[in-house]
Design a protein around this motif. Structure first.
Motif, PDB file in Angstrom:
ATOM      1  N   PRO A  52     -16.421  -7.968  38.386  1.00 36.05           N
ATOM      2  CA  PRO A  52     -17.836  -7.790  38.405  1.00 36.05           C
ATOM      3  C   PRO A  52     -18.343  -8.385  37.164  1.00 36.05           C
ATOM      4  O   PRO A  52     -17.644  -8.401  36.122  1.00 36.05           O
ATOM      5  N   PRO A  53     -19.672  -8.516  36.893  1.00 39.16           N
ATOM      6  CA  PRO A  53     -20.430  -9.190  35.725  1.00 39.16           C
ATOM      7  C   PRO A  53     -20.007  -8.190  34.500  1.00 39.16           C
ATOM      8  O   PRO A  53     -20.163  -6.730  34.847  1.00 39.16           O
ATOM      9  N   CYS A  54     -19.914  -8.464  33.350  1.00 35.79           N
ATOM     10  CA  CYS A  54     -19.914  -7.501  32.298  1.00 35.79           C
ATOM     11  C   CYS A  54     -20.424  -7.941  31.016  1.00 35.79           C
ATOM     12  O   CYS A  54     -20.830  -9.078  30.679  1.00 35.79           O
ATOM     13  N   ASP A  55     -20.703  -6.971  29.976  1.00 37.25           N
ATOM     14  CA  ASP A  55     -21.239  -7.027  28.639  1.00 37.25           C
ATOM     15  C   ASP A  55     -20.208  -6.543  27.935  1.00 37.25           C
ATOM     16  O   ASP A  55     -19.544  -5.591  28.185  1.00 37.25           O
ATOM     17  N   ILE A  56     -20.035  -7.148  26.681  1.00 34.64           N
ATOM     18  CA  ILE A  56     -19.141  -6.678  25.633  1.00 34.64           C
ATOM     19  C   ILE A  56     -20.170  -6.694  24.259  1.00 34.64           C
ATOM     20  O   ILE A  56     -20.657  -7.816  24.043  1.00 34.64           O
ATOM     21  N   GLU A  57     -20.155  -5.490  23.942  1.00 33.43           N
ATOM     22  CA  GLU A  57     -21.012  -5.605  22.531  1.00 33.43           C
ATOM     23  C   GLU A  57     -20.200  -4.545  21.439  1.00 33.43           C
ATOM     24  O   GLU A  57     -19.410  -3.859  21.773  1.00 33.43           O
ATOM     25  N   ARG A  58     -20.759  -4.994  20.233  1.00 31.21           N
ATOM     26  CA  ARG A  58     -20.261  -4.428  19.116  1.00 31.21           C
ATOM     27  C   ARG A  58     -21.352  -3.254  18.682  1.00 31.21           C
ATOM     28  O   ARG A  58     -22.108  -3.304  18.651  1.00 31.21           O
ATOM     29  N   SER A 111     -12.595  -5.443  46.431  1.00 35.65           N
ATOM     30  CA  SER A 111     -11.751  -4.927  45.288  1.00 35.65           C
ATOM     31  C   SER A 111     -11.808  -5.966  44.235  1.00 35.65           C
ATOM     32  O   SER A 111     -11.831  -7.157  44.452  1.00 35.65           O
ATOM     33  N   PHE A 112     -11.701  -5.577  43.122  1.00 34.11           N
ATOM     34  CA  PHE A 112     -11.414  -6.179  41.878  1.00 34.11           C
ATOM     35  C   PHE A 112     -10.421  -5.733  40.865  1.00 34.11           C
ATOM     36  O   PHE A 112     -10.192  -4.513  40.915  1.00 34.11           O
ATOM     37  N   GLU A 113      -9.945  -6.484  39.948  1.00 32.43           N
ATOM     38  CA  GLU A 113      -9.269  -6.105  38.592  1.00 32.43           C
ATOM     39  C   GLU A 113      -9.859  -7.063  37.536  1.00 32.43           C
ATOM     40  O   GLU A 113      -9.630  -8.189  37.594  1.00 32.43           O
ATOM     41  N   ARG A 114     -10.267  -6.435  36.548  1.00 30.26           N
ATOM     42  CA  ARG A 114     -10.606  -7.443  35.268  1.00 30.26           C
ATOM     43  C   ARG A 114      -9.767  -6.946  34.082  1.00 30.26           C
ATOM     44  O   ARG A 114      -9.434  -5.586  33.970  1.00 30.26           O
ATOM     45  N   ARG A 115      -9.173  -7.681  33.367  1.00 30.51           N
ATOM     46  CA  ARG A 115      -8.328  -7.556  32.298  1.00 30.51           C
ATOM     47  C   ARG A 115      -8.925  -8.117  31.023  1.00 30.51           C
ATOM     48  O   ARG A 115      -9.620  -9.060  30.899  1.00 30.51           O
ATOM     49  N   PHE A 116      -8.920  -7.234  30.019  1.00 27.87           N
ATOM     50  CA  PHE A 116      -9.307  -7.742  28.545  1.00 27.87           C
ATOM     51  C   PHE A 116      -8.341  -7.390  27.612  1.00 27.87           C
ATOM     52  O   PHE A 116      -7.670  -6.296  27.551  1.00 27.87           O
ATOM     53  N   VAL A 121     -20.910  -2.095  38.470  1.00 28.39           N
ATOM     54  CA  VAL A 121     -19.911  -1.715  39.475  1.00 28.39           C
ATOM     55  C   VAL A 121     -20.746  -1.061  40.699  1.00 28.39           C
ATOM     56  O   VAL A 121     -20.419   0.005  41.117  1.00 28.39           O
ATOM     57  N   ALA A 122     -22.157  -1.544  41.019  1.00 26.16           N
ATOM     58  CA  ALA A 122     -22.710  -1.018  42.087  1.00 26.16           C
ATOM     59  C   ALA A 122     -22.077  -0.838  43.206  1.00 26.16           C
ATOM     60  O   ALA A 122     -21.335  -1.717  43.797  1.00 26.16           O
ATOM     61  N   GLY A 123     -22.204   0.464  43.945  1.00 27.98           N
ATOM     62  CA  GLY A 123     -21.670   0.629  45.095  1.00 27.98           C
ATOM     63  C   GLY A 123     -20.378   1.262  44.988  1.00 27.98           C
ATOM     64  O   GLY A 123     -19.795   1.725  45.942  1.00 27.98           O
TER      65      GLY A 123
END
Length: 163
Positions: free
Chosen positions: A37-43, A100-105, A55-57
């Protein structure tokens, strides 16, 4: 568009950044594949970070946040009933993503996950960089050239030439 970067010139003036260059190469190769899913990363401040995923739904039970050594994994397993199920008997079109999804950071050294919160379809994960005391910057005393820089075990600092 060229996606292969040559970091060779940077190796001449850096020491110990091999892992960072490997991460940059890897991000350039697979960064475009991992966008759901789309994401934001902020400091947040000096040592704080927040990762927010749309992660709507998804419910709390369908989401998992796992912190490993230098890796944050966020996954979602959507349990979708068929369009003719009793829960949604009049569903004609599904436009809300239900896959289904999997995001890795990749996380830097000493970055720890503090917690996660799901609100209004947004999963927010709070992170903080916590450097050990031994790694924090410290002021080094500058001594006089007359003072000894070392001491042989068992000898006083003024007696080092007496043996």
């Amino acid at each position: 568009m060229r996606t292969d970067f040559d970091f060779g010139p940077l190796f001449r003036s850096t020491v110990g950044f091999d892992r960072m260059f490997d991460l940059l190469r890897g991000a350039a190769q697979i960064g475009h594949l991992e966008n759901y899913p789309p994401c934001d990363i902020e400091r947040i401040g000096e040592d704080g970070y927040r990762v927010t995923l749309a992660v709507a739904g998804f419910s709390r039970e369908e989401l998992a946040v796992t912190a490993q050594q230098n890796l944050l994994v966020v996954s979602g397993e959507k349990r979708v009933e068929g369009s003719n199920s009793p829960a949604q008997p009049n569903l004609l079109y599904r436009g809300i993503a239900a896959r289904s999804f999997e995001r890795r950071f990749e996380l830097a050294d000493h970055v720890h996950v503090l917690g996660a919160d799901l609100s209004n379809g947004l999963l927010s994960i709070e992170l903080r960089r916590e450097l050990p005391e031994a790694m924090r910057p410290r002021r080094i005393r500058i001594g006089c050239s007359q003072e000894p820089r070392y001491q042989i075990e068992g000898q006083a600092s003024g007696d080092r030439h007496a043996a």
